[in-house]
Structures are given as C-alpha cells and as structure tokens.
Design an enzyme around this catalytic site. Structure first.
Site, PDB file in Angstrom:
ATOM      1  N   TYR A  12       0.793  -1.231   0.000  1.00 12.03           N
ATOM      2  CA  TYR A  12       0.000   0.000   0.000  1.00 12.03           C
ATOM      3  C   TYR A  12       0.827   1.283   0.000  1.00 12.03           C
ATOM      4  O   TYR A  12       0.262   2.365  -0.102  1.00 12.03           O
ATOM      5  CB  TYR A  12      -0.953   0.001   1.200  1.00 12.03           C
ATOM      6  CG  TYR A  12      -1.908  -1.164   1.174  1.00 12.03           C
ATOM      7  CD1 TYR A  12      -2.919  -1.231   0.228  1.00 12.03           C
ATOM      8  CD2 TYR A  12      -1.783  -2.212   2.075  1.00 12.03           C
ATOM      9  CE1 TYR A  12      -3.792  -2.308   0.192  1.00 12.03           C
ATOM     10  CE2 TYR A  12      -2.656  -3.292   2.046  1.00 12.03           C
ATOM     11  CZ  TYR A  12      -3.654  -3.333   1.104  1.00 12.03           C
ATOM     12  OH  TYR A  12      -4.509  -4.395   1.065  1.00 12.03           O
TER      13      TYR A  12
ATOM     14  N   HIS B 205      -8.602   1.043  -6.206  1.00 14.26           N
ATOM     15  CA  HIS B 205      -7.811   0.213  -5.293  1.00 14.26           C
ATOM     16  C   HIS B 205      -6.347   0.591  -5.456  1.00 14.26           C
ATOM     17  O   HIS B 205      -5.859   0.731  -6.585  1.00 14.26           O
ATOM     18  CB  HIS B 205      -8.007  -1.274  -5.593  1.00 14.26           C
ATOM     19  CG  HIS B 205      -9.412  -1.700  -5.378  1.00 14.26           C
ATOM     20  ND1 HIS B 205      -9.924  -1.922  -4.125  1.00 14.26           N
ATOM     21  CD2 HIS B 205     -10.428  -1.896  -6.252  1.00 14.26           C
ATOM     22  CE1 HIS B 205     -11.196  -2.247  -4.239  1.00 14.26           C
ATOM     23  NE2 HIS B 205     -11.532  -2.230  -5.518  1.00 14.26           N
TER      24      HIS B 205
END
Length: 146
Positions: A22, A100
């Site tokens: 991430y 995402h």
C-alpha cells in the site's frame, strides 16, 4: 463539480499496514494529495473514511441528498462481499469510480472479484494513490459529457 471520496476499512492504516503493498504514505498524506490534485482540476473534494459498512452506506446516501456530482470509492475488503454497498451505489445513481491502491487481480484469489464494481462506471486498480487522480479525471470527463 462536487466529488465525494469514500475510503473503507483499514485505509486509515496507510503508512502502517503492509507498506510493500500500500505504500509508505500515511492516510492523511494521501488525503492531502487527493484534495490538492482535485483543487487543481477545479473539483470540490470531500473525503470520508470508515471501518463500518453502515457508515459507508450513509456516506453514499449523503452524496445523493447533498447533490454530489460523483463518487470515488475504495471499499477496501467490502469490495469482495458487500451487496449492501453495491445496492447503495445502484440506488443513488451517481457516477462512481472504484479505486484500489494495489492491483487486486495480482493478489490472493479471493480479492480478484469485486461485487461493488458493477455499480460503478469503472474501476482503477494498481496505481497507488495516483489511482484517485485517474478516477477524478475520468469522472470529470464522464460528467461533462452528459
């Protein structure tokens, strides 16, 4: 043009959780980046985050009642099983892009399917925080073309 950005569960842990997937920027840095880039595009950006499915649904409903032009949503893990979020997005009929940070199709098999994406005009996956900017550009163009 008003755009609501909704982030789902665990996104408040950006910069802490699985940085190799991430990224190292924390949640507030990502939100600041989204707002700055949105301003440059002439958009009014309002960001919300919740780990609670019902609150996310309330954000979606509020986007309708407060007359938002578009929604950008990262439903987090709810992507893969929240029929309730899908129903909320379908119900308000606001152009929505699902985002995402990671490429969900390169991850565990259970992450490959999105039950919420069919309620959206498109899905952007795998470009980190830049995916939100891509979504803003796509929404702006889509809304102007109507």
């Amino acid at each position: 043009m008003k755009i609501m950005v909704i982030n789902g569960p665990n996104l408040n842990l950006l910069g802490i959780r699985e940085k190799e997937i991430y990224g190292a920027k924390d949640f507030n840095q990502v939100i600041d980046y989204i707002k700055e880039e949105g301003k440059e595009l002439g958009l009014e950006i309002n960001c919300f985050q919740s780990n609670i499915e019902g609150e996310i649904i309330n954000f979606i409903h509020n986007a309708y009642f407060k007359k938002y032009d578009g929604i950008i949503i990262n439903p987090g893990a709810y992507t893969h099983y929240s029929i309730a979020i899908y129903d909320a997005l379908k119900g308000v009929e606001i152009p929505t892009v699902e985002v995402h940070l990671s490429n969900i199709h390169k991850r565990e098999e259970f992450r490959h399917k999105s039950v919420t994406a069919p309620a959206c005009i498109g899905q952007i996956s795998g470009f980190g925080e830049y995916g939100y900017i891509m979504a803003m550009n796509a929404l702006k163009k889509h809304i102007k073309s109507k």
